[in-house]
Design a protein around this motif. Structure first.
Motif, mmCIF file in Angstrom:
data_model
loop_
_atom_site.group_PDB
_atom_site.id
_atom_site.type_symbol
_atom_site.label_atom_id
_atom_site.label_comp_id
_atom_site.label_asym_id
_atom_site.label_seq_id
_atom_site.Cartn_x
_atom_site.Cartn_y
_atom_site.Cartn_z
ATOM 1 N N ILE A 50 37.786 62.807 28.670
ATOM 2 C CA ILE A 50 38.771 62.014 29.412
ATOM 3 C C ILE A 50 38.235 61.705 30.810
ATOM 4 N N GLY A 51 37.597 62.680 31.435
ATOM 5 C CA GLY A 51 37.018 62.461 32.754
ATOM 6 C C GLY A 51 35.977 61.365 32.734
ATOM 7 N N PHE A 52 35.142 61.350 31.698
ATOM 8 C CA PHE A 52 34.133 60.290 31.564
ATOM 9 C C PHE A 52 34.792 58.925 31.454
ATOM 10 N N LEU A 53 35.843 58.828 30.662
ATOM 11 C CA LEU A 53 36.544 57.557 30.503
ATOM 12 C C LEU A 53 37.104 57.081 31.844
ATOM 13 N N VAL A 54 37.644 58.010 32.627
ATOM 14 C CA VAL A 54 38.263 57.646 33.904
ATOM 15 C C VAL A 54 37.225 57.116 34.883
ATOM 16 N N TYR A 55 36.149 57.888 35.113
ATOM 17 C CA TYR A 55 35.216 57.445 36.148
ATOM 18 C C TYR A 55 34.354 56.263 35.693
ATOM 19 N N SER A 56 34.308 55.993 34.390
ATOM 20 C CA SER A 56 33.549 54.841 33.916
ATOM 21 C C SER A 56 34.204 53.522 34.306
ATOM 22 N N PHE A 57 35.516 53.532 34.535
ATOM 23 C CA PHE A 57 36.216 52.297 34.893
ATOM 24 C C PHE A 57 36.255 52.045 36.402
ATOM 25 N N LEU A 58 35.858 53.014 37.214
ATOM 26 C CA LEU A 58 35.963 52.858 38.660
ATOM 27 C C LEU A 58 35.164 51.666 39.201
ATOM 28 N N PRO A 59 33.886 51.490 38.818
ATOM 29 C CA PRO A 59 33.144 50.336 39.359
ATOM 30 C C PRO A 59 33.752 48.997 38.950
ATOM 31 N N ALA A 60 34.240 48.882 37.719
ATOM 32 C CA ALA A 60 34.827 47.624 37.257
ATOM 33 C C ALA A 60 36.096 47.296 38.035
ATOM 34 N N ILE A 61 36.926 48.299 38.265
ATOM 35 C CA ILE A 61 38.154 48.086 39.042
ATOM 36 C C ILE A 61 37.799 47.708 40.475
ATOM 37 N N GLY A 62 36.802 48.380 41.039
ATOM 38 C CA GLY A 62 36.380 48.076 42.401
ATOM 39 C C GLY A 62 35.856 46.658 42.531
ATOM 40 N N LEU A 63 35.005 46.241 41.601
ATOM 41 C CA LEU A 63 34.460 44.881 41.651
ATOM 42 C C LEU A 63 35.555 43.846 41.427
ATOM 43 N N HIS A 64 36.478 44.144 40.531
ATOM 44 C CA HIS A 64 37.618 43.248 40.277
ATOM 45 C C HIS A 64 38.391 43.024 41.578
ATOM 46 N N PHE A 65 38.689 44.091 42.271
ATOM 47 C CA PHE A 65 39.440 43.965 43.517
ATOM 48 C C PHE A 65 38.683 43.145 44.554
ATOM 49 N N ILE A 66 37.397 43.455 44.742
ATOM 50 C CA ILE A 66 36.625 42.762 45.777
ATOM 51 C C ILE A 66 36.532 41.272 45.470
ATOM 52 N N MET A 67 36.403 40.925 44.207
ATOM 53 C CA MET A 67 36.332 39.509 43.841
ATOM 54 C C MET A 67 37.670 38.811 44.087
ATOM 55 N N CYS A 68 38.766 39.517 43.859
ATOM 56 C CA CYS A 68 40.084 38.958 44.189
ATOM 57 C C CYS A 68 40.250 38.865 45.703
ATOM 58 N N PHE A 69 39.850 39.902 46.401
ATOM 59 C CA PHE A 69 40.016 39.972 47.855
ATOM 60 C C PHE A 69 39.210 38.883 48.559
ATOM 61 N N THR A 70 38.022 38.586 48.040
ATOM 62 C CA THR A 70 37.167 37.569 48.643
ATOM 63 C C THR A 70 37.357 36.200 47.980
ATOM 64 N N LYS A 71 38.370 36.119 47.101
ATOM 65 C CA LYS A 71 38.758 34.859 46.460
ATOM 66 C C LYS A 71 37.621 34.223 45.665
ATOM 67 N N ARG A 72 36.989 35.026 44.834
ATOM 68 C CA ARG A 72 35.944 34.534 43.930
ATOM 69 C C ARG A 72 36.543 34.344 42.543
ATOM 70 N N LYS A 73 36.339 33.173 41.993
ATOM 71 C CA LYS A 73 36.894 32.859 40.684
ATOM 72 C C LYS A 73 35.988 33.408 39.589
ATOM 73 N N PHE A 74 36.628 34.067 38.634
ATOM 74 C CA PHE A 74 35.859 34.676 37.551
ATOM 75 C C PHE A 74 36.817 35.052 36.434
#
Length: 219
Positions: A63-87
């Motif tokens: 379960i721990g592996f599943l949790v930390y595996s999604f952290l970079p994707a969530i982080g990149l998703h946020f930054i792309m929304c925050f900087t208004k990048r379409k994707f």
């Protein structure tokens, strides 16, 4: 009982406390929602370490592996929304979904135990004779972090002073949570097997940065 369960539980409670503060005091902005989501996941990861150390059940390591595996994707998703990048944002989650599916479909966790301070988890990624899966996973994990760092720094160059301060705080939050773990890994390569645990302990610095970013964003 080793010292690790106390460290993991205390860290988790601290991160959940910061999440509650952010949601109660700084509830409106995208920045604060992002920090709340990531800190919640980091807290859940710490709880999986606590449960692994106190029960000895390897399911918690998985379960721990599943949790930390999604952290970079969530982080990149946020930054792309925050900087208004379409994707097409669902595409960002394809790598962690694939790794998670493999983990769930195989006997992924080989060993999980407490050391003095950190949790040791051996998986097919760390013990496999073929290094390709480990390389691919590392490229995903650190590649996403490098990409989100690039986007936030690029945004800071053209932003107004108040926005630039927020960009820099977000960047430092990522840097300070990751850099100490990488330095320890370079000094003591034997910690490589414990990197997720080392990294998530230093994520306490991320929680501190989250409060600062929430305050700056509200101002």
């Amino acid at each position: 009982m080793c010292f690790t369960p106390a460290v993991s539980l205390t860290t988790a409670l601290f991160e959940f406390f910061i999440v509650v503060m952010i949601l109660l005091l700084f509830r409106r902005s995208l920045v604060n929602k992002f920090f709340a989501v990531l800190l919640s996941l980091l807290g859940v990861y710490q709880l999986t370490e606590f449960m692994l150390c106190t029960t000895g059940q390897l399911i918690w390591a998985e379960i721990g592996f599943l949790v930390y595996s999604f952290l970079p994707a969530i982080g990149l998703h946020f930054i792309m929304c925050f900087t208004k990048r379409k994707f097409k944002f669902p595409l960002l989650y394809i790598p962690p979904l694939i790794f998670s599916a493999v983990a769930l479909a195989t006997s992924f966790v080989i060993q999980g135990e407490c050391s003095t301070f950190f949790v040791v988890v051996r998986t097919l990624l760390t013990d496999h004779l073929n290094p390709a899966p480990t390389v691919i996973y590392s490229l995903y994990y650190f590649g996403y972090i490098a990409l989100l760092s690039y986007f936030i720094l690029k945004d800071a160059k053209k932003a107004n002073p108040s926005r630039r301060r927020l960009d820099i705080i977000i960047f430092l939050a990522v840097l300070f949570s990751l850099l100490p773990a990488l330095i320890l890994l370079l000094i003591l390569p034997s910690l490589g097997i414990m990197f997720p645990s080392v990294y998530c302990e230093f994520a306490v610095l991320f929680a501190v940065a989250a409060i600062i970013a929430a305050f700056v964003d509200r101002k």
